[in-house]
Design an enzyme around this catalytic site. Structure first.
Site, PDB file in Angstrom:
ATOM      1  N   LEU A 247       8.415   7.625  -8.816  1.00 51.65           N
ATOM      2  CA  LEU A 247       7.002   7.831  -8.481  1.00 51.65           C
ATOM      3  C   LEU A 247       6.188   7.937  -9.766  1.00 51.65           C
ATOM      4  O   LEU A 247       5.066   7.446  -9.847  1.00 51.65           O
ATOM      5  CB  LEU A 247       6.841   9.102  -7.637  1.00 51.65           C
ATOM      6  CG  LEU A 247       7.335   8.996  -6.197  1.00 51.65           C
ATOM      7  CD1 LEU A 247       7.349  10.371  -5.527  1.00 51.65           C
ATOM      8  CD2 LEU A 247       6.480   8.026  -5.377  1.00 51.65           C
TER       9      LEU A 247
ATOM     10  N   ARG B 265      25.932  10.487  -8.860  1.00 55.39           N
ATOM     11  CA  ARG B 265      25.604   9.846  -7.586  1.00 55.39           C
ATOM     12  C   ARG B 265      26.504   8.617  -7.345  1.00 55.39           C
ATOM     13  O   ARG B 265      27.042   8.444  -6.257  1.00 55.39           O
ATOM     14  CB  ARG B 265      24.141   9.404  -7.665  1.00 55.39           C
ATOM     15  CG  ARG B 265      23.487   9.196  -6.346  1.00 55.39           C
ATOM     16  CD  ARG B 265      22.002   8.953  -6.536  1.00 55.39           C
ATOM     17  NE  ARG B 265      21.236  10.133  -6.223  1.00 55.39           N
ATOM     18  CZ  ARG B 265      19.916  10.141  -6.043  1.00 55.39           C
ATOM     19  NH1 ARG B 265      19.233   9.031  -6.151  1.00 55.39           N
ATOM     20  NH2 ARG B 265      19.292  11.245  -5.747  1.00 55.39           N
TER      21      ARG B 265
ATOM     22  N   GLU C  17      16.380  19.013 -10.508  1.00 51.23           N
ATOM     23  CA  GLU C  17      17.182  17.995  -9.813  1.00 51.23           C
ATOM     24  C   GLU C  17      18.341  17.563 -10.694  1.00 51.23           C
ATOM     25  O   GLU C  17      18.325  17.784 -11.911  1.00 51.23           O
ATOM     26  CB  GLU C  17      16.308  16.785  -9.457  1.00 51.23           C
ATOM     27  CG  GLU C  17      15.510  17.011  -8.187  1.00 51.23           C
ATOM     28  CD  GLU C  17      14.803  15.767  -7.687  1.00 51.23           C
ATOM     29  OE1 GLU C  17      14.692  14.782  -8.455  1.00 51.23           O
ATOM     30  OE2 GLU C  17      14.359  15.782  -6.531  1.00 51.23           O
TER      31      GLU C  17
ATOM     32  N   ALA D 126       0.824  -1.214   0.000  1.00 48.89           N
ATOM     33  CA  ALA D 126       0.000   0.000   0.000  1.00 48.89           C
ATOM     34  C   ALA D 126       0.854   1.259   0.000  1.00 48.89           C
ATOM     35  O   ALA D 126       0.630   2.181   0.778  1.00 48.89           O
ATOM     36  CB  ALA D 126      -0.950  -0.023   1.188  1.00 48.89           C
ATOM     37  N   GLY D 127       1.873   1.287  -0.872  1.00 47.37           N
ATOM     38  CA  GLY D 127       2.565   2.539  -1.169  1.00 47.37           C
ATOM     39  C   GLY D 127       1.809   3.205  -2.312  1.00 47.37           C
ATOM     40  O   GLY D 127       0.655   2.847  -2.613  1.00 47.37           O
TER      41      GLY D 127
ATOM     42  N   HIS E  91      22.616   5.908  -2.397  1.00 46.20           N
ATOM     43  CA  HIS E  91      22.691   7.361  -2.245  1.00 46.20           C
ATOM     44  C   HIS E  91      23.981   7.680  -1.496  1.00 46.20           C
ATOM     45  O   HIS E  91      24.267   7.056  -0.474  1.00 46.20           O
ATOM     46  CB  HIS E  91      21.477   7.881  -1.471  1.00 46.20           C
ATOM     47  CG  HIS E  91      21.291   9.352  -1.634  1.00 46.20           C
ATOM     48  ND1 HIS E  91      22.095  10.267  -0.992  1.00 46.20           N
ATOM     49  CD2 HIS E  91      20.433  10.067  -2.384  1.00 46.20           C
ATOM     50  CE1 HIS E  91      21.714  11.479  -1.344  1.00 46.20           C
ATOM     51  NE2 HIS E  91      20.711  11.389  -2.186  1.00 46.20           N
TER      52      HIS E  91
ATOM     53  N   GLU F 113       8.122   0.035  -7.387  1.00 45.62           N
ATOM     54  CA  GLU F 113       9.549  -0.315  -7.338  1.00 45.62           C
ATOM     55  C   GLU F 113       9.770  -1.829  -7.455  1.00 45.62           C
ATOM     56  O   GLU F 113      10.850  -2.270  -7.869  1.00 45.62           O
ATOM     57  CB  GLU F 113      10.170   0.234  -6.045  1.00 45.62           C
ATOM     58  CG  GLU F 113      11.679   0.275  -6.110  1.00 45.62           C
ATOM     59  CD  GLU F 113      12.302   1.064  -4.958  1.00 45.62           C
ATOM     60  OE1 GLU F 113      11.666   1.989  -4.432  1.00 45.62           O
ATOM     61  OE2 GLU F 113      13.445   0.734  -4.604  1.00 45.62           O
TER      62      GLU F 113
ATOM     63  N   GLY G 133      10.085  14.754  -5.602  1.00 46.27           N
ATOM     64  CA  GLY G 133       8.815  14.899  -6.287  1.00 46.27           C
ATOM     65  C   GLY G 133       8.670  13.976  -7.473  1.00 46.27           C
ATOM     66  O   GLY G 133       9.256  12.889  -7.496  1.00 46.27           O
TER      67      GLY G 133
ATOM     68  N   ALA H  61       2.125   2.843  -5.457  1.00 47.71           N
ATOM     69  CA  ALA H  61       1.765   1.895  -6.521  1.00 47.71           C
ATOM     70  C   ALA H  61       0.507   1.108  -6.157  1.00 47.71           C
ATOM     71  O   ALA H  61      -0.440   1.018  -6.955  1.00 47.71           O
ATOM     72  CB  ALA H  61       2.931   0.945  -6.783  1.00 47.71           C
TER      73      ALA H  61
ATOM     74  N   HIS I 211      19.368   2.703  -1.764  1.00 51.38           N
ATOM     75  CA  HIS I 211      18.307   3.702  -1.885  1.00 51.38           C
ATOM     76  C   HIS I 211      17.177   3.265  -2.817  1.00 51.38           C
ATOM     77  O   HIS I 211      16.002   3.442  -2.515  1.00 51.38           O
ATOM     78  CB  HIS I 211      18.948   4.998  -2.384  1.00 51.38           C
ATOM     79  CG  HIS I 211      18.021   6.166  -2.465  1.00 51.38           C
ATOM     80  ND1 HIS I 211      17.240   6.573  -1.399  1.00 51.38           N
ATOM     81  CD2 HIS I 211      17.745   7.023  -3.489  1.00 51.38           C
ATOM     82  CE1 HIS I 211      16.534   7.631  -1.764  1.00 51.38           C
ATOM     83  NE2 HIS I 211      16.816   7.909  -3.027  1.00 51.38           N
TER      84      HIS I 211
ATOM     85  N   ARG J  94      18.590   4.983 -12.291  1.00 48.25           N
ATOM     86  CA  ARG J  94      17.344   5.758 -12.298  1.00 48.25           C
ATOM     87  C   ARG J  94      17.638   7.249 -12.318  1.00 48.25           C
ATOM     88  O   ARG J  94      18.478   7.737 -11.565  1.00 48.25           O
ATOM     89  CB  ARG J  94      16.552   5.414 -11.044  1.00 48.25           C
ATOM     90  CG  ARG J  94      15.336   6.283 -10.821  1.00 48.25           C
ATOM     91  CD  ARG J  94      14.772   6.028  -9.442  1.00 48.25           C
ATOM     92  NE  ARG J  94      15.632   6.555  -8.408  1.00 48.25           N
ATOM     93  CZ  ARG J  94      15.218   7.363  -7.427  1.00 48.25           C
ATOM     94  NH1 ARG J  94      13.952   7.723  -7.361  1.00 48.25           N
ATOM     95  NH2 ARG J  94      16.047   7.804  -6.514  1.00 48.25           N
TER      96      ARG J  94
END
Ligand SMILES: Cc1cc2nc3c(=O)[nH]c(=O)nc-3n(C[C@H](O)[C@H](O)[C@H](O)COP(=O)(O)OP(=O)(O)OC[C@H]3O[C@@H](n4cnc5c(N)ncnc54)[C@H](O)[C@@H]3O)c2cc1C
Length: 516
Positions: free
Chosen positions: A378, A278, A118, A17-18, A233, A361, A53, A20, A337, A372
């Site tokens: 998202l 990164r 970003e 229940a995220g 990360h 994910e 975001g 997605a 991450h 990514r």
């Protein structure tokens, strides 16, 4: 105690229940669906923690072609161009969907959407909410929408532990939680269980995100893809909190520098230094830590007293750890991450097993390739949620049949797997460590023990990483530092992974010959 599931038999089940899972359930309405979550709704998901975001090419100076180009560049040759085109072009409609569902995005005075910038995006295109609280706002709005939708049966506190098969076809789902166990007869399951960061001690993901949905799918015979690609990360807050809070790239973008315990900057040899990619920064930090140093992000000179106003969420995490970034450097280390790999699915979210879909994910569409692009996840979760709902709604009716076995395995724990993952599956990998990891994980997978599912996921990562004898995107091999000319994606079933692992366990420790 055994929960009564007879009245729900035959309904599709969404596991997780995220963003997605919630969106898939909402798009399916008014068709009845069961939404299963091991955490109470709105808690313990990566979705809740998302800061930046959602990427969407909405600016006057932007275009889906530019967003596609940035995505493909980040993916280091492994993105599926058709998937990239589909997902990126759907982005503006997705923002509209979310707005209709009650998400309050940040806006300018003229009511237009604020668009953030970003790393690796050549335009301002990050739609956000609550400043750096996008995930919180998304989960607030979507959870409320689910709660007021009568066709969605929410089952909280239940962990999916096995998919039940009958005559080679999906027949149901076995789950358990503090209130008891449950056997649901269903031929339609959507895996939306999120990432795999919980396989590592150092992670920004919730501790329970260790890829259990991937294990369920793999045991049911589904193909997993791109499993070796785990994004780390570089600057997670190195204190006791788990999940580790992010100290976002934007802090480095605003001039903060990485130093060690002697106060010395140590990235000088790296092109771009603090603003290199990164992966490159994460590897340099990991190398310095491995040499016995401590690593800090120093924002005293660049941000100083303005830190808390500019980065309120990060300042709050620092404060909770007893650190004042205006006056002292922030201790940081790399953390697992995001997982680019997962259950191989098509653009409808269908896996290679009839009746099994995946999104978010946990799924691997090929959008991200070997790495990514920030804020594309998202977006992918939302695009795929709609596609899965449409595919499910169009699928043939399924008649519930009794389940052959309803024995629910014990609760999983990734704890014994974490030291193996840290040693072999981290930022720098090599054939020998991967071989040792595979041999160690193999017996754990075979047992019906609490570590069997996390061990399975770690094994699939180890085998995929061992077969990729090159360095590409987020996957770096110390023994194969070059990038091959021909980009090839990895797809693997559990049976194939076990066969390679058995070969590996039977061989003398070195040298090791992996099958291609
Ligand atoms: C700190 C952080 C910041 C991020 N920032 C951004 C960002 O700004 N932009 C962006 O695009 N992406 C961001 N990401 C990535 C993004 O948040 C995730 O990829 C995305 O939210 C995943 O959504 P999901 O619904 O697939 O999984 P999740 O949101 O993780 O939800 C998974 C759900 O599955 C449940 N679950 C797991 N296993 C089981 C089981 N066996 N049985 C029942 N339930 C189960 C969990 O309890 C949870 O409810 C960030 C990630 C992190 C960790």
């Amino acid at each position: 105690m055994r929960l009564d599931a007879a009245t729900l038999a035959g309904q599709p089940v969404i596991v997780g229940a995220g963003v997605a899972g919630l969106l898939t359930a909402l798009h399916l309405a008014p068709r009845p669906v069961i939404l299963l979550s091991k955490a109470p709704l709105g808690l313990e998901s990566s979705s809740l923690l998302a800061q930046g975001g959602i990427a969407a090419s909405l600016g006057q100076d932007d275009d889906p072609a530019l967003h596609r180009a940035d995505t493909i560049e980040a993916g280091a040759g492994l993105c599926d161009p058709e998937v990239v085109r589909h997902v990126i072009e759907a982005a503006p409609a997705i923002i509209e969907d979310l707005f209709r569902l009650g998400v309050r995005f940040d806006r300018n005075n003229d009511r237009s959407l604020q668009l953030g910038l970003e790393a690796a995006h050549r335009r301002r295109r990050i739609v956000h909410a609550g400043g750096d609280g996008t995930g919180r706002e998304l989960m607030r709005a979507l959870t409320a929408a689910v709660r007021r939708t009568p066709s969605i049966t929410v089952m909280e506190g239940l962990e999916a532990r096995r998919l039940a098969m009958r005559d080679g076809a999906l027949a149901g789902l076995l789950a358990a939680g503090p209130a008891g166990s449950l056997a649901l007869a269903t031929g339609q399951v959507v895996i939306a269980t999120g990432g795999i960061g919980g396989l590592f001690t150092d992670t920004t993901n919730p501790q329970g995100a260790f890829g259990q949905g991937l294990a369920l799918a793999a045991r049911a015979g589904a193909e997993l893809a791109d499993m070796e690609f785990v994004q780390f990360h570089p600057t997670a807050l190195d204190a006791s909190a788990r999940p580790m809070p992010l100290v976002s790239e934007a802090v480095r973008g605003d001039g903060a520098v990485l130093i060690d315990e002697t106060g010395k900057r140590f990235l000088n040899g790296l092109a771009g230094a603090e603003l290199a990619t990164r992966d490159a920064v994460a590897r340099a930090v990991a190398r310095h830590l491995a040499q016995g140093h401590r690593v800090y992000l120093d924002a005293r000179g660049s941000l100083g007293a303005t830190f808390a106003a500019r980065f309120p969420t990060i300042a709050a995490s620092c404060k909770a750890a007893g650190i004042d970034p205006a006056r002292e450097p922030i201790p940081v280390r790399p953390a697992a991450h995001y997982h680019m790999g997962g259950i191989a699915v098509d653009l409808s979210g269908r896996s290679s097993v009839e009746g099994l879909w995946a999104c978010g994910e946990a799924a691997c569409t090929g959008l991200h390739g070997a790495n990514r692009l920030a804020s594309n996840s998202l977006l992918e979760a939302a695009v795929l949620a709609r596609a899965v709902a449409e595919s499910l709604a169009g699928a043939a009716e399924w008649r519930a049949r009794s389940l052959e076995s309803t024995v629910v395995p014990a609760r999983s724990t990734p704890v014994p797997v974490r030291p193996i993952a840290a040693r072999a599956l981290g930022l720098v990998r090599d054939g020998q460590e991967l071989a040792k990891a595979a041999a160690t994980l193999l017996p754990l997978v075979a047992e019906d023990s609490p570590e069997a599912d996390p061990a399975l996921v770690a094994l699939m990562i180890a085998i995929s990483a061992s077969q990729r004898k090159e360095s590409r995107g987020a996957h770096f091999r110390g023994d194969f530092p070059r990038t091959d000319a021909a980009p090839i994606r990895t797809r693997l079933t559990l049976a194939q992974a076990l066969a390679v692992a058995r070969e590996c366990a039977a061989l003398p420790p070195q040298p090791l010959a992996w099958s291609a």
